[in-house]
Enzyme design. Sequence first.
Site, PDB file in Angstrom:
ATOM      1  N   CYS A   1      19.701  27.122  60.939  1.00 56.24           N
ATOM      2  CA  CYS A   1      19.368  28.532  60.052  1.00 56.24           C
ATOM      3  C   CYS A   1      18.409  28.231  59.012  1.00 56.24           C
ATOM      4  O   CYS A   1      17.726  27.083  58.799  1.00 56.24           O
ATOM      5  CB  CYS A   1      20.705  29.266  59.750  1.00 56.24           C
TER       6      CYS A   1
ATOM      7  N   ASP B   1      21.401  37.771  59.563  1.00 57.43           N
ATOM      8  CA  ASP B   1      21.549  37.023  58.414  1.00 57.43           C
ATOM      9  C   ASP B   1      22.371  37.870  57.341  1.00 57.43           C
ATOM     10  O   ASP B   1      21.916  38.804  56.970  1.00 57.43           O
ATOM     11  CB  ASP B   1      20.191  36.743  57.598  1.00 57.43           C
TER      12      ASP B   1
ATOM     13  N   ARG C   1      24.869  31.123  58.465  1.00 58.14           N
ATOM     14  CA  ARG C   1      25.032  31.119  59.846  1.00 58.14           C
ATOM     15  C   ARG C   1      25.114  29.777  60.649  1.00 58.14           C
ATOM     16  O   ARG C   1      26.179  29.929  61.521  1.00 58.14           O
ATOM     17  CB  ARG C   1      23.704  31.903  60.612  1.00 58.14           C
TER      18      ARG C   1
END
Length: 148
Positions: free
Chosen positions: A9, A117, A15
């Site tokens: 990420c 996100d 994440r």
Amino acid sequence: MSYRILFVCTGNTCRSPMAAALLAHKRLPDVEVKSAGVFATEGSDASPYAKAVLKEKGINANHRSSLLKKADVEWATHILTMTAGHKQLIIGQFPEAKEKTFTLKEFVSGKQGDVSDPFGGSVEIYRQTRDELAALIDGLIEKLGGNP
């Protein structure tokens, strides 16, 4: 078949560490997992909310962020990104990784799309991202030939 899955990420605090923890928690034989970020600061802890929502599922996230390096790219059999932008950055920087780099959604479902996100969001936003990732991880395991 042995798999080395690298989740990527942006900052490697939300994440990708959640995805890595969710997959590692399955304790699958022949599956190793790591995470990294395309713009990560080395050694940062996972986000407090990321750790909290994983703990709700009985998963302790012992994590330190890591900037994506050539050694990570070489180690991985599959590089799974959270967004199409991450995928393009990796392929731009490491063209040799083109054949093994996919967005997580693309690899699991064949469809385009990004994992949202949660950075800066509420604990509820983190829960939604965790649940989205958990479903994708189950799909990933199925795709790799295991059972979730």
